[in-house]
Design a protein around this motif. Structure first.
Motif, PDB file in Angstrom:
ATOM      1  N   LEU A 154       0.796  -1.232   0.000  1.00 23.01           N
ATOM      2  CA  LEU A 154       0.000   0.000   0.000  1.00 23.01           C
ATOM      3  C   LEU A 154       0.829   1.282   0.000  1.00 23.01           C
ATOM      4  CD1 LEU A 154      -2.753   1.452   0.308  1.00 23.01           C
ATOM      5  CD2 LEU A 154      -2.603   1.049   2.773  1.00 23.01           C
ATOM      6  N   VAL A 155       1.825   1.329   0.868  1.00 26.03           N
ATOM      7  CA  VAL A 155       2.534   2.603   1.064  1.00 26.03           C
ATOM      8  C   VAL A 155       3.656   2.839   0.035  1.00 26.03           C
ATOM      9  CG1 VAL A 155       3.886   3.971   2.709  1.00 26.03           C
ATOM     10  CG2 VAL A 155       1.867   2.706   3.498  1.00 26.03           C
ATOM     11  N   SER A 196      -3.176   2.522  -7.786  1.00 25.29           N
ATOM     12  CA  SER A 196      -4.225   3.413  -7.286  1.00 25.29           C
ATOM     13  C   SER A 196      -4.463   4.525  -8.302  1.00 25.29           C
ATOM     14  CB  SER A 196      -3.836   4.000  -5.937  1.00 25.29           C
ATOM     15  OG  SER A 196      -2.822   4.981  -6.082  1.00 25.29           O
ATOM     16  N   LYS A 197      -5.673   5.058  -8.293  1.00 25.89           N
ATOM     17  CA  LYS A 197      -6.010   6.071  -9.307  1.00 25.89           C
ATOM     18  C   LYS A 197      -7.145   6.958  -8.826  1.00 25.89           C
ATOM     19  CE  LYS A 197      -9.110   2.931 -11.857  1.00 25.89           C
ATOM     20  NZ  LYS A 197      -8.892   1.667 -11.133  1.00 25.89           N
ATOM     21  N   ALA A 209      -2.774   7.779  -6.916  1.00 26.52           N
ATOM     22  CA  ALA A 209      -3.490   8.715  -6.053  1.00 26.52           C
ATOM     23  C   ALA A 209      -2.876   8.663  -4.665  1.00 26.52           C
ATOM     24  CB  ALA A 209      -4.970   8.369  -6.031  1.00 26.52           C
ATOM     25  N   HIS A 210      -3.292   7.710  -3.834  1.00 30.46           N
ATOM     26  CA  HIS A 210      -2.714   7.599  -2.492  1.00 30.46           C
ATOM     27  C   HIS A 210      -1.934   6.310  -2.296  1.00 30.46           C
ATOM     28  CE1 HIS A 210      -4.604  11.194  -0.976  1.00 30.46           C
ATOM     29  NE2 HIS A 210      -5.785  10.786  -1.417  1.00 30.46           N
ATOM     30  N   GLY A 211      -2.280   5.291  -3.061  1.00 29.37           N
ATOM     31  CA  GLY A 211      -1.566   4.022  -2.953  1.00 29.37           C
ATOM     32  C   GLY A 211      -0.438   3.991  -3.965  1.00 29.37           C
ATOM     33  N   PRO A 212       0.020   2.773  -4.341  1.00 29.21           N
ATOM     34  CA  PRO A 212       1.114   2.659  -5.302  1.00 29.21           C
ATOM     35  C   PRO A 212       0.813   3.389  -6.609  1.00 29.21           C
ATOM     36  CG  PRO A 212       0.681   0.552  -4.290  1.00 29.21           C
ATOM     37  CD  PRO A 212      -0.388   1.479  -3.814  1.00 29.21           C
ATOM     38  N   LYS A 213       1.883   3.963  -7.170  1.00 30.28           N
ATOM     39  CA  LYS A 213       1.744   4.630  -8.466  1.00 30.28           C
ATOM     40  C   LYS A 213       1.883   3.621  -9.591  1.00 30.28           C
ATOM     41  CE  LYS A 213       3.787   8.886  -6.683  1.00 30.28           C
ATOM     42  NZ  LYS A 213       4.948   9.774  -6.703  1.00 30.28           N
TER      43      LYS A 213
END
Lengths: 226, 492, 261
Positions: A154-155, A196-197, A209-213
């Protein structure tokens, strides 16, 4: 005090529900019947999975049971990943230790409270195993646990997932049953489909967005060949 | 885009709508956004028969859950307790906010990060926490933009759909320290990501909504694309989820069809980036996840919708927003005009129960009953029928049928003039002799009718009866007059 | 999807339920519909005591008033003939909502269901039951847009019939307009309770229709036509909508019923 107020609210809510018009009896929904009635999808699960996952901007590297460690090492080296994080004691841990430079490979050993600064600021990629995947949607199935914490996928800005084609399921519904989710429910089950998007600004789609690119899937073609 | 900021009060609906409808820029922007969403949904359901089969299953799952609601809530509570989740009950917004506050104070928390939750909007969590010095930060990109701009969501899925990228560029430059002005959307999202990462890392409490609650397993299911929901429910020490009591479903396998109905109906995606099934706080040996987990189950008027069978279908909703995307009224007035947490057709049928029928009286009438909402609803809610039932309840002090109970604000739109008009209408139309007399008079006096007819003649010419009614013209062509009340003679 | 009334052997007799809007505001549409039916060799019975299906009160929240009015229509159709209605939303009201309106009374409910099962929208009847041969109609080229009322589209499936009628007429080019399935903004009392929103919808609908360059548009619902034509008249533009029955009568070169038979 709050517990009492909550109990009072509970009693009042249940009293109102029980005081309502008697529900019209309703047959148990036939979920299995619905899925059984769907037309068969042509082609094999792995091909469909790869196509769908790529549609969600996941990078899918198709590889073999023998070839994946080298493919992973190449990926880490090409992307110049300086700090790669993985869970200790997983089925892939020994292989990771063998093929990745020990300088670059780090284990998720600490609890989040103390590990937060490193995790949020210094890790380039998280590598996880997967419990399987869903061909219909190109989704990964993850059951985070003591070895592979929830934040591992996630991070960090890049999530690398190892997926064995033999663990693919045609649909989410099939996966829930084949893998016995309801009976074994862990604290967290995830489906991950692409990085994430968001499209919250003027409906324009942006990845990361906030998670993996980015999401890279090493799809290990280990299924029995006909 | 526009200085128009509709008032957050459903009684202001007509005024709000008037302002927005008169603004061509807003009109074009809404129409573009709705066309985008309806086209994407249509691409996900290429064949009507396939959609109808899936929808029938979704409807059956939601109806089954509602038919067994008390038992399922009991089972859910038990399972969650076994898994170490604290379950709380709240009758109204005040109860729910008090629960948040008590948990925050126990942990001495000054910062909460929040994933997207319409129920938290419903209880105005951010404002209530701010009154106690607690900063509750929205982390969904759209909600974050709105919070910085002190604005409200205008859509339940795409909250900032009324903002342009230029608006966002200005808002970020003004409110985020160190952020320069840029209209590049990738840059803007990167700015938002950086600003919020710090919040995720430092907040003691994470707040989320819920998409589905699974009674069988004691699970909280969240559907999202951005990853802020996962961060909010994973990184902080404490996770508080809040949702309405109607969100429970019986079985884990029920998630599969509802999930696909939700994502395809909402944004036209076959799947979202994340489906997050949470079943309890961090366990022994786990290195992350919240150490404490709470679920707040809110009533706030839902039991009123549940009370009568004829309103119960309102609670089948899975909050996809397809009804608003397809509503010709919503497309013209935008979500903010409604002045309620939930706008559009679903808002018009749920808000009267959450608030009351008197203050929301103009919402059920704000529909031409065209049926587009009911047609796309993925769980088969007969929205037009429910709108008509609410219109009825708003116009009768007592329920028409004896066995029914009054709603909150029952009769809130009852006006003696309207009641008298319909009584007069009934007198004329239920009696063919009077009707024929009135038609005869109306056609003779057609020139005497007013040229200005309230509501109608703003953009239309006045209604005038024809010089002779159809029945008169038919009678004239007959060789011999047909006796009154003869019902079986051919016309020719 | 199937038409509400199955393609039966063509009946000899039909009832005609004109609706209150046609009776008082659009009698030509009613006369033209009757002319087309008679041209097809049918005997058309117009029950003199008919008034209204009750829809205006029903959708506004006065079901009791709607029920009284609908009740007064229940005795008017004793023979087992089809009941042709030249307005989709009224046909939808009878077909879908009357059985519910009378659900509290077994006897009335039975009669309402019987009537509901015989009600058919005019265009549906022409296409689905009559199978009227339109090949000999006037073939002068004309570009026509079609507006289907929402309740007709969703409750009675008249979109298909409307398209089929226009497709079967020689010389007629169907002009598709933007957001064709969207409501025209009438919605009964909605048009006066929320006039600005209603006007915006009507305006958009007319802009879209006008943009096709059609010379006229047709509809099988007189409520929509009342709304759209009143708006056009206020705009002062020459475009007008016509009832599909009037268009059909003209293309079939049938004399108006008042001059014949």
């Amino acid at each position: 005090m709050s517990a009492q107020a909550s109990q009072r609210a509970r009693s009042a809510i249940f009293a109102r529900l029980r005081d309502a018009d008697a529900p019209v009896p309703h047959a148990v929904p036939d979920v299995q019947g619905y899925y059984d009635g769907l037309p068969a999808t042509p082609g094999d699960d792995a091909t469909r999975f790869a196509e769908r996952a790529r549609g969600w901007q996941a990078e899918v590297i198709e590889t073999t049971p023998e070839g994946w460690p080298a493919a992973l090492a190449a990926l880490v080296s090409e992307r110049r990943l300086r700090r790669v994080l993985a869970g200790r004691d997983t089925a892939i841990a020994d292989t990771l230790a063998a093929v990745l430079p020990s300088m670059d490979l780090h284990w998720y050993d600490e609890s989040l409270e103390t590990f937060k600064p490193t995790l949020f600021n210094e890790v380039d990629a998280g590598i996880t195993t997967t419990l399987g995947g869903i061909a219909e949607t190109g989704s990964l199935i993850l059951w985070p646990d003591v070895r592979e914490p929830r934040t591992l996928s996630l991070v960090p800005p890049l999530h690398i997932a190892i997926l064995r084609a033999s663990t693919l399921q045609p649909t989410l519904h099939a996966a829930m049953h084949a893998q016995g989710w309801a009976a074994a429910m862990p604290t967290n089950v995830l489906l991950v489909t692409g990085p994430s998007k968001t499209a919250d600004i003027q409906r324009l789609l942006v990845y990361g967005a906030h998670g993996p690119k980015q999401l890279v899937i090493l799809l290990v073609r280990d299924e029995a060949m006909p | 885009m526009s200085a128009v900021r509709p008032v957050a009060d459903p009684l202001a609906f007509k005024d709000n709508a008037r302002i927005v409808v008169a603004d061509p820029v807003l009109r074009r922007s809404f129409r573009g956004a709705m066309d985008f969403l309806t086209d994407k949904r249509a691409a996900q359901f290429p064949d009507v028969a396939g959609f109808n089969r899936l929808r029938a299953l979704g409807e059956s799952i939601r109806q089954y859950a509602l038919a067994n609601l008390p038992q399922l809530l009991g089972q859910l509570e038990e399972r969650l307790a076994e898994r170490g989740v604290h379950v709380h009950w709240a009758e109204n917004a005040e109860d729910a906010n008090r629960l948040f506050l008590e948990i925050a104070q126990r942990h001495d928390a000054k910062l909460m990060v929040k994933g997207k939750s319409m129920v938290s909007e419903e209880i105005e969590l951010n404002h209530r926490m701010a009154e106690h010095g607690i900063d509750c930060v929205e982390t969904d990109m759209g909600e974050y933009i709105l919070q910085l701009d002190h604005d409200r969501p205008s859509h339940i899925i795409m909250p900032a759909i009324h903002k342009t990228k230029e608006d966002v560029a200005r808002i970020f430059a003004e409110h985020i320290p160190g952020a320069g002005y840029t209209e590049d959307v990738n840059e803007l999202i990167a700015i938002g990501r950086r600003a919020l990462r710090d919040k995720f890392a430092t907040a003691k409490i994470g707040v989320s909504g819920v998409n589905f609650l699974v009674a069988e397993t004691g699970s909280i299911v969240l559907v999202e694309n951005e990853g802020n929901g996962r961060l909010s429910t994973t990184v902080p020490d404490v996770h508080i989820a809040i949702t309405g009591i109607e969100k429970v479903i019986a079985k884990l396998e029920h998630v599969a069809p509802l999930f696909t109905l939700l994502t395809r109906s909402a944004t036209g995606q076959a799947v979202t980036t994340y489906l997050n099934v949470i079943s309890g706080p961090r366990r022994e040996g786990e290195k992350d996840g919240p150490r404490e987990q709470h679920l707040i189950l809110l009533d706030n008027g839902r039991t009123q919708a549940y009370r009568e069978e004829r309103f119960r279908a309102t609670l089948q909703c899975i909050r996809c927003g397809a009804c608003m995307n397809h509503c010709p009224v919503y497309a013209r007035v935008g979500g903010l005009s409604y002045g309620t947490t939930y706008p559009g057709p679903i808002g018009a049928i749920i808000s009267p129960h959450l608030m009351n029928l008197e203050s929301t009286r103009d919402l059920p009438t704000a529909s031409s009953l065209c049926g587009a909402c009911g047609e796309v609803c993925p769980v088969g809610i007969p929205i037009p029928d429910l709108l008509m039932r609410l219109r009825e309840a708003a116009r009768h002090d007592e329920p028409v049928a004896q066995q029914r109970k009054a709603l909150k604000g029952q009769g809130g739109a009852r006006r003696m003039l309207e009641v008298a008009a319909w009584k007069g209408w009934r007198l004329v139309y239920a009696n063919s002799r009077i009707y024929r007399l009135v038609t005869w008079l109306a056609t003779r006096c057609r020139r005497l009718l007013p040229g200005r007819q309230a509501g109608w003649t703003g953009t239309r010419v006045a209604l005038r009866p024809a010089p002779r009614s159809l029945r008169e013209r038919l009678a004239q062509r007959r060789p011999t007059p047909i006796p009154m009340d003869d019902t079986s003679k051919p016309a020719a | 999807m199937s038409p509400p009334v199955p393609a039966l052997p063509t009946p000899r007799d039909v009832y005609f339920f004109a609706t209150c809007v046609v009776d008082m505001f659009e009698p030509e549409a009613g006369l033209d519909a009757i002319a087309v039916l008679e041209h097809a060799g049918l005997r058309v019975t117009f029950p003199e005591a008919q008034t209204c299906c009750g829809q205006p009160a029903y959708t506004t929240g006065f079901p009791e008033e709607a029920l009284r009015v609908a009740r007064a229509q229940l005795d008017l159709f004793p023979e087992p003939w089809p009941i042709v209605v030249p307005s989709g939303s009224c046909a939808g009201m009878i077909h879908h909502h009357w059985p519910r309106l009378f659900a509290h009374d077994a006897e009335l409910s039975k009669r309402a269901r019987d009537i509901a099962s015989r009600v058919v929208e005019f265009t549906d009847f022409v296409v689905g039951t009559l199978g009227l041969d339109l090949a000999d109609a006037d073939d002068a080229p004309v570009k026509v847009a079609l507006h289907t009322s929402c309740s007709a589209r969703r409750e009675m499936d008249t979109l298909r019939s409307g398209r089929a009628v226009l497709a079967a007429l020689p010389g007629v080019e169907l002009a598709h307009h933007d957001h064709e399935s969207e409501c025209c903004g009438f919605g009964g009392t909605f048009s006066v309770k929320h006039p600005e929103i209603s006007a915006a919808m009507a305006g958009d609908k007319l802009d879209a229709i006008a943009a096709t360059g059609c010379s006229t548009f047709v509809s099988a619902d007189c409520g929509c036509l009342l709304n759209l034509n009143s708006t056009l008249a206020k705009r002062g533009t020459p475009l007008r909508g016509r009832h599909v029955a009037s268009f059909l009568r003209e293309r079939l070169r049938i004399a108006s019923v008042e001059h014949g038979p």
